[in-house]
Design a protein around this motif. Structure first.
Motif, PDB file in Angstrom:
ATOM      1  N   SER A 163       0.822  -1.213   0.000  1.00 26.32           N
ATOM      2  CA  SER A 163       0.000   0.000   0.000  1.00 26.32           C
ATOM      3  C   SER A 163       0.856   1.262   0.000  1.00 26.32           C
ATOM      4  O   SER A 163       0.423   2.307  -0.494  1.00 26.32           O
ATOM      5  N   GLN A 164       2.064   1.178   0.536  1.00 25.49           N
ATOM      6  CA  GLN A 164       2.950   2.340   0.563  1.00 25.49           C
ATOM      7  C   GLN A 164       3.687   2.533  -0.760  1.00 25.49           C
ATOM      8  O   GLN A 164       4.189   3.616  -1.043  1.00 25.49           O
ATOM      9  N   LYS A 165       3.723   1.495  -1.581  1.00 19.80           N
ATOM     10  CA  LYS A 165       4.391   1.589  -2.882  1.00 19.80           C
ATOM     11  C   LYS A 165       3.469   2.118  -3.976  1.00 19.80           C
ATOM     12  O   LYS A 165       3.930   2.588  -5.015  1.00 19.80           O
ATOM     13  N   ALA A 166       2.165   2.032  -3.756  1.00 16.65           N
ATOM     14  CA  ALA A 166       1.200   2.407  -4.789  1.00 16.65           C
ATOM     15  C   ALA A 166       1.258   3.907  -5.074  1.00 16.65           C
ATOM     16  O   ALA A 166       1.578   4.723  -4.209  1.00 16.65           O
ATOM     17  N   GLU A 167       0.934   4.253  -6.321  1.00 12.03           N
ATOM     18  CA  GLU A 167       0.854   5.659  -6.715  1.00 12.03           C
ATOM     19  C   GLU A 167      -0.548   6.214  -6.456  1.00 12.03           C
ATOM     20  O   GLU A 167      -0.700   7.379  -6.072  1.00 12.03           O
ATOM     21  N   GLU A 168      -1.562   5.378  -6.691  1.00 10.47           N
ATOM     22  CA  GLU A 168      -2.942   5.758  -6.430  1.00 10.47           C
ATOM     23  C   GLU A 168      -3.676   4.541  -5.875  1.00 10.47           C
ATOM     24  O   GLU A 168      -3.320   3.402  -6.182  1.00 10.47           O
ATOM     25  N   ILE A 169      -4.700   4.793  -5.046  1.00 13.38           N
ATOM     26  CA  ILE A 169      -5.495   3.695  -4.478  1.00 13.38           C
ATOM     27  C   ILE A 169      -6.970   4.053  -4.576  1.00 13.38           C
ATOM     28  O   ILE A 169      -7.383   5.164  -4.225  1.00 13.38           O
ATOM     29  N   LEU A 170      -7.748   3.098  -5.047  1.00 13.00           N
ATOM     30  CA  LEU A 170      -9.197   3.250  -5.145  1.00 13.00           C
ATOM     31  C   LEU A 170      -9.847   2.228  -4.219  1.00 13.00           C
ATOM     32  O   LEU A 170      -9.371   1.102  -4.091  1.00 13.00           O
ATOM     33  N   LEU A 171     -10.921   2.632  -3.559  1.00 11.01           N
ATOM     34  CA  LEU A 171     -11.701   1.717  -2.726  1.00 11.01           C
ATOM     35  C   LEU A 171     -13.079   1.579  -3.351  1.00 11.01           C
ATOM     36  O   LEU A 171     -13.766   2.580  -3.571  1.00 11.01           O
ATOM     37  N   ILE A 172     -13.469   0.346  -3.662  1.00  4.86           N
ATOM     38  CA  ILE A 172     -14.800   0.092  -4.210  1.00  4.86           C
ATOM     39  C   ILE A 172     -15.607  -0.715  -3.203  1.00  4.86           C
ATOM     40  O   ILE A 172     -15.218  -1.810  -2.791  1.00  4.86           O
ATOM     41  N   SER A 173     -16.735  -0.135  -2.799  1.00  5.94           N
ATOM     42  CA  SER A 173     -17.654  -0.771  -1.862  1.00  5.94           C
ATOM     43  C   SER A 173     -19.008  -0.916  -2.540  1.00  5.94           C
ATOM     44  O   SER A 173     -19.624   0.091  -2.904  1.00  5.94           O
ATOM     45  N   ASP A 174     -19.474  -2.146  -2.726  1.00  4.22           N
ATOM     46  CA  ASP A 174     -20.799  -2.340  -3.312  1.00  4.22           C
ATOM     47  C   ASP A 174     -21.870  -1.668  -2.461  1.00  4.22           C
ATOM     48  O   ASP A 174     -22.895  -1.227  -2.976  1.00  4.22           O
ATOM     49  N   GLU A 175     -21.645  -1.612  -1.157  1.00  7.80           N
ATOM     50  CA  GLU A 175     -22.648  -1.074  -0.241  1.00  7.80           C
ATOM     51  C   GLU A 175     -22.653   0.447  -0.190  1.00  7.80           C
ATOM     52  O   GLU A 175     -23.705   1.068  -0.016  1.00  7.80           O
ATOM     53  N   LYS A 176     -21.483   1.073  -0.361  1.00  8.97           N
ATOM     54  CA  LYS A 176     -21.381   2.518  -0.153  1.00  8.97           C
ATOM     55  C   LYS A 176     -20.930   3.303  -1.367  1.00  8.97           C
ATOM     56  O   LYS A 176     -21.134   4.516  -1.432  1.00  8.97           O
ATOM     57  N   GLY A 177     -20.263   2.677  -2.338  1.00  9.78           N
ATOM     58  CA  GLY A 177     -19.849   3.388  -3.536  1.00  9.78           C
ATOM     59  C   GLY A 177     -18.350   3.343  -3.760  1.00  9.78           C
ATOM     60  O   GLY A 177     -17.652   2.454  -3.276  1.00  9.78           O
ATOM     61  N   ILE A 178     -17.846   4.348  -4.490  1.00 10.43           N
ATOM     62  CA  ILE A 178     -16.456   4.380  -4.942  1.00 10.43           C
ATOM     63  C   ILE A 178     -15.740   5.570  -4.315  1.00 10.43           C
ATOM     64  O   ILE A 178     -16.266   6.686  -4.294  1.00 10.43           O
ATOM     65  N   PHE A 179     -14.522   5.339  -3.815  1.00 14.11           N
ATOM     66  CA  PHE A 179     -13.788   6.363  -3.076  1.00 14.11           C
ATOM     67  C   PHE A 179     -12.316   6.371  -3.500  1.00 14.11           C
ATOM     68  O   PHE A 179     -11.731   5.314  -3.748  1.00 14.11           O
TER      69      PHE A 179
END
Length: 269
Positions: free
Chosen positions: A227-243
């Motif tokens: 997670s510290q090496k990533a350039e960008e991170i997306l979180l996808i939650s079917d219940e709440k949406g995209i962040f």
């Protein structure tokens, strides 16, 4: 934003969802007054119910849910965009648990567009006190004390969500959903066998990226440091949406490339 609730009959507080957490949850999506990904969500619901040995009613066809959500929500409540969180639960009325009848409850959260990315970026951190399992029930949305504990931990530590590791100390998921890590031209996401949720929303997104050669998709076994090496991170939650994930510990993340990829995905619907 409004919230509406529906159920298949009088709510019996002796039902096993209330007393035992004996239920499965799947999200359905309304966009521009139409159901999207309804077939994928339906088959995920059927698979989840089979894994929990729920007695699936013969009436639970794809057409049943299409008609139910169209009449009750799209037409009945004039909702154009929303997330339907559908709960199927076991009643206490059978000779054996596997023969007990099944009822349902669902709630609808109105949103601007289910495929929009929420404006506020999230701050996450790892949680080490507990982990999540990697068995066949870890991939479906069932009662999860880990999620409850993690959500409270996040609130008490001024976080938006927490990253769960599995017993092998690799990234599984968050309390809300799944992570996608962008590095160079590769989008990495934890394998289901690592404890990640099965997500029709995420699977449609990565399939679109792969089919259109917009990124290399890699289902991975990822140590926490990934997670510290990533350039960008997306979180996808079917219940709440995209962040967007904006910060994990002292590392901050950009979001321009994921923004562009999600925009292309939206335009494909």
């Amino acid at each position: 934003m409004k919230n509406y609730t529906f159920n298949s009959g009088a709510v019996d507080h002796a039902n096993r969802a209330f007393t035992m957490g004996d239920a499965v949850k799947v999200s359905f999506f309304i966009r521009n007054s139409k159901l999207i990904l309804d077939e994928e969500c339906y088959f995920f619901l059927m698979a989840s119910m089979r894994k929990m040995r729920l007695n699936i009613p013969l009436s639970y066809t794809l057409e049943f849910f299409q008609n139910l959500f169209t009449s009750e929500i799209i037409q009945g409540k004039s909702i154009e965009n929303g997330i339907i969180n559908f709960l199927a639960y076991r009643n206490n009325d059978g000779i054996t648990l596997s023969k007990s009848t099944v009822s349902y409850f669902f709630e609808v959260n109105e949103v601007d567009d289910v495929l929009n990315i929420h404006q506020r970026s999230l701050e996450l951190d790892l949680i080490k006190e507990i982990n999540v399992n990697t068995n066949l029930l870890s991939n479906i949305r069932v009662h999860s004390p880990e999620n409850i504990y993690g959500s409270i931990y996040a609130q008490e530590n001024d976080l938006d969500d927490v990253i769960f590791l599995n017993p092998n100390k690799r990234i599984a998921r968050t309390a809300m959903g799944n992570l996608l890590l962008l590095e160079d031209n590769t989008v990495k996401t934890p394998k289901h066998t690592e404890g990640a949720y099965i997500s029709p929303l995420l699977e449609n997104f990565v399939t679109f990226l792969d089919k259109n050669k917009l990124a290399a998709i890699q289902e991975s076994e990822m140590i926490a440091f990934e997670s510290q090496k990533a350039e960008e991170i997306l979180l996808i939650s079917d219940e709440k949406g995209i962040f967007f994930v904006g910060k994990i510990r002292n590392k901050t993340f950009a979001n321009a490339r994921f923004h562009d990829l999600v925009q292309k995905w939206k335009e494909s619907f």
